[in-house]
Design a protein around this motif. Structure first.
Motif, mmCIF file in Angstrom:
data_model
loop_
_atom_site.group_PDB
_atom_site.id
_atom_site.type_symbol
_atom_site.label_atom_id
_atom_site.label_comp_id
_atom_site.label_asym_id
_atom_site.label_seq_id
_atom_site.Cartn_x
_atom_site.Cartn_y
_atom_site.Cartn_z
ATOM 1 N N LEU A 130 0.758 -1.080 0.050
ATOM 2 C CA LEU A 130 -0.099 0.056 -0.085
ATOM 3 C C LEU A 130 0.842 1.230 0.080
ATOM 4 O O LEU A 130 1.601 1.562 1.019
ATOM 5 C CB LEU A 130 -0.945 0.073 1.334
ATOM 6 C CG LEU A 130 -2.204 0.886 1.218
ATOM 7 C CD1 LEU A 130 -3.111 0.320 0.061
ATOM 8 C CD2 LEU A 130 -2.905 0.548 2.710
ATOM 9 N N HIS A 134 -1.827 5.318 -2.968
ATOM 10 C CA HIS A 134 -3.059 4.528 -3.236
ATOM 11 C C HIS A 134 -4.059 4.995 -2.391
ATOM 12 O O HIS A 134 -5.367 4.932 -2.518
ATOM 13 C CB HIS A 134 -2.681 2.858 -2.811
ATOM 14 C CG HIS A 134 -1.693 2.262 -3.821
ATOM 15 N ND1 HIS A 134 -0.863 1.433 -3.398
ATOM 16 C CD2 HIS A 134 -1.353 2.448 -4.976
ATOM 17 C CE1 HIS A 134 -0.298 0.878 -4.479
ATOM 18 N NE2 HIS A 134 -0.706 1.724 -5.442
ATOM 19 N N THR A 135 -3.675 5.319 -1.131
ATOM 20 C CA THR A 135 -4.775 5.528 -0.081
ATOM 21 C C THR A 135 -5.442 7.123 -0.147
ATOM 22 O O THR A 135 -6.421 7.305 0.197
ATOM 23 C CB THR A 135 -4.261 5.693 1.210
ATOM 24 O OG1 THR A 135 -2.992 6.236 1.145
ATOM 25 C CG2 THR A 135 -3.748 4.200 1.720
ATOM 26 N N VAL A 146 -6.688 -3.483 6.957
ATOM 27 C CA VAL A 146 -5.699 -3.706 5.917
ATOM 28 C C VAL A 146 -4.694 -4.828 6.053
ATOM 29 O O VAL A 146 -4.400 -4.919 7.097
ATOM 30 C CB VAL A 146 -4.920 -2.471 5.812
ATOM 31 C CG1 VAL A 146 -3.790 -2.615 4.838
ATOM 32 C CG2 VAL A 146 -5.740 -1.130 5.264
ATOM 33 N N THR A 148 -1.413 -6.488 4.293
ATOM 34 C CA THR A 148 -0.314 -6.349 3.040
ATOM 35 C C THR A 148 0.591 -7.319 3.096
ATOM 36 O O THR A 148 0.962 -7.717 4.047
ATOM 37 C CB THR A 148 0.284 -4.705 2.778
ATOM 38 O OG1 THR A 148 1.076 -4.654 4.245
ATOM 39 C CG2 THR A 148 -0.647 -3.693 2.862
ATOM 40 N N ALA A 157 2.398 2.550 4.928
ATOM 41 C CA ALA A 157 0.933 1.799 5.131
ATOM 42 C C ALA A 157 0.348 1.548 6.587
ATOM 43 O O ALA A 157 -0.597 1.837 6.731
ATOM 44 C CB ALA A 157 1.051 0.165 4.339
#
Ligand code: PEP
Ligand code: MG
Length: 543
Positions: A130, A134-135, A146, A148, A157
């Motif tokens: 992430l 992206h966020t 989340v 990952t 992230a």
């Protein structure tokens, strides 16, 4: 589907239509979360995706026997070459737009997912990694959790998830191949458990843990208006790390005593063009207004390595964390630095005009490795203060200590500024030569290691001897047990994800400065060990 797979022309059309739909949807999200300019860029990309001439050229390629992705690539590249012949800056921008849309359509044709396709309802997001970018487009209300595959507790992230109060498990290898989309899941960000199709008993257990956590949060709210201090009343400023305008609300809610780290690079991560002085100043003014009477530390943009920004285009680097990042990048792109310093000064000016209703701005430079770099930056600041006709006297200046050379030479840095702020996230990765993003090495080194703690003690001592106070703004500052040790080592300000403030405040109020010093002595003794320290600290604090 089968029909599309057998018919390359249908596949081409499906991909172009999908790209257009995704871009329109992304534009709508961007309009809300990033700004009108970015939304317009997405809208213009949607127009490119449905351009009839482009489609016709790509369709010709397909008719001539090329695969849809080859045909699309060739069609876009023909237009890009045409634009390149025209030349000029505007056409350069347009080329970048065409390249973006081309890559998106090719990704769709080759089955790679592109950017963010928003789910219909809240989900646990399972992803290889992430990135901050992206966020930017993902509304937090759609995120229940989340998971990952890569990353560590100090990767961005994790930092972002912590800021949003979302449970996260990072470094969960194979997650994207093990979990099929749409399955029910439960995760525990505290223990790192990831359960696919959990049993009723597991759900019961995790719900119980979540309820206890929520109860403790409620009981800690009583501390909101008490200042950060040890049991014997030694003041320790407990401030917030700010990475988005959304973080301000949480910081206010928990009673943060200012912002010890505004990650300004994260404020602009959704953008493709560099923000101008006035736009930056406006945003900084809003942040200052959230902290009346408190210090707000604007870190100049720490771009590079794990935080690339699309509006700074540099060549690829073999080892970006050891490359041109932070202040080094600023010294190579000085206009970016000058613009930002001018924006902080203008925000400061507006703020003092607003009187007691506003915060006190400070500036801090990231990734400083040597006094000579700091001197260059201070020279630029002096130039901008003069050019702006500003009164620079009230502006506190600080340095992040996150490179071992800076920690070892903190005395010379401290003699030039008012404060040092230890960035333990990067300091740990550089002390142990273990990439903070790489799960394979995330067990190597942590802030609670005696090696790191001794270094922080030395930084605080060098700071004090040279007239600068020392803070910590890495994730270690938000760990209640470690916070006690840091205070014992001589740290006087702790800046953290705002949600961690209540628990750290509670921990500090239970111990005197001398008791913190005893803990620090234990933590840095010749035979000290990280695991023993953790056990000892856990035994001292409420679960
Ligand atoms: C750090 O390195 O500890 C820090 C606070 O900065 P960032 O996490 O943004 O690199
Ligand atoms: Mg850092």
């Amino acid at each position: 589907d089968a029909a599309v797979a057998d018919d390359p022309l249908a596949a081409l059309d499906a991909a172009l239509e999908q790209a257009e739909r995704d871009l329109l949807e992304l534009g709508a999200v961007m309009a809300e979360r990033v700004g009108p300019e970015e939304a317009e860029i997405m809208a213009s990309h949607a127009v490119i995706a449905r351009d009839p001439e482009l489609r016709a050229l790509a369709a010709e390629g397909v008719a001539a026997g090329r695969s849809p992705s080859e045909a699309v690539t060739a069609a876009f590249d023909t237009f890009i070459a045409l634009l390149a012949d025209v030349g000029g800056e505007v056409f350069g921008e347009r080329t970048a737009d065409l390249t973006d849309v081309r890559d998106r359509v090719v990704d769709l044709l080759e089955g790679r997912s592109t950017a963010v396709v928003l789910p219909d309802g809240p989900v646990v997001l399972v992803a290889p990694e992430l990135l901050p970018s992206h966020t930017a487009a993902f509304p937090p209300e759609l995120l229940l959790g989340v998971v990952t595959e890569t990353g560590s507790p100090t990767s961005h992230a994790s930092i972002l998830a912590r800021a949003m109060g979302i449970p996260a498990v990072v470094g969960c290898g194979g997650a994207t191949t093990t979990v099929a989309g749409g399955e029910p899941m439960a995760i525990d960000g505290g223990t790192g458990e990831v359960l696919v199709a959990p049993s009723e008993a597991d759900l019961e257990r995790l719900r119980g843990a979540a309820a206890r956590l929520a109860e403790r949060e409620v009981s800690l709210r009583a501390l909101r208006d008490r200042a950060g201090a040890t049991a014997d009343g030694v003041r320790i400023e407990l401030s917030a790390n700010i990475g988005s305008p959304d973080d301000l609300a949480v910081a206010i809610e928990v009673g943060a005593e200012g912002a010890g780290l505004v990650r300004t690079e994260l404020l602009f991560e959704g953008r493709r063009t560099a923000p101008a002085v006035d736009e930056q100043a406006e945003l900084y003014r809003r942040i200052l207004a959230a902290f009346p009477g408190h210090r707000v530390v604007f870190r100049t943009m720490d771009i590079g390595a794990d935080k690339p920004l699309p509006f700074v285009r540099r060549g690829r680097e073999e080892n970006p964390s050891l490359g041109l990042r932070g202040l080094r990048l600023h010294l190579a792109e000085r206009e970016l630095l000058r613009t930002q310093l001018a924006a902080v000064l203008r925000a400061a000016d507006g703020a003092s005009g607003g009187g007691a209703g506003s915060g006190r701005p400070a500036v801090m430079f990231p990734m400083v490795a040597a006094p000579s770099e700091l001197d260059e930056a201070l020279g630029e600041l002096g130039g901008v203060v003069a050019a702006e006709g500003a009164d620079g006297a009230g502006l506190e200046v600080g340095v992040m200590v996150e490179v071992p050379s800076a920690a070892l030479d903190a005395a010379r840095l401290a003699s030039r500024v008012s404060f040092l702020s230890v960035g333990t996230n990067d300091l740990v990765q550089y002390v142990f030569a273990a990439d903070r993003l790489n799960h394979a090495v995330s067990a190597t080194g942590e802030a609670a290691d005696p090696v790191v703690l001794r270094l922080i003690a030395s930084v605080a001592a060098q700071g004090e001897a040279n007239g600068a106070w020392t803070g910590v703004c890495g994730e270690a500052a938000g760990d209640p047990g470690l916070a006690l040790v840091l205070v014992g080592l001589g740290v006087r300000e702790l800046s953290m994800s705002a949600r961690s403030i209540p628990a750290v405040k509670d921990a500090l109020r239970r111990f005197t400065l001398d008791e913190c010093r005893d803990l620090a002595a234990l933590a840095t003794a010749p035979d000290a060990g990280t695991a023993e320290l953790r056990r000892h600290l856990d035994g001292l604090l409420p679960a």
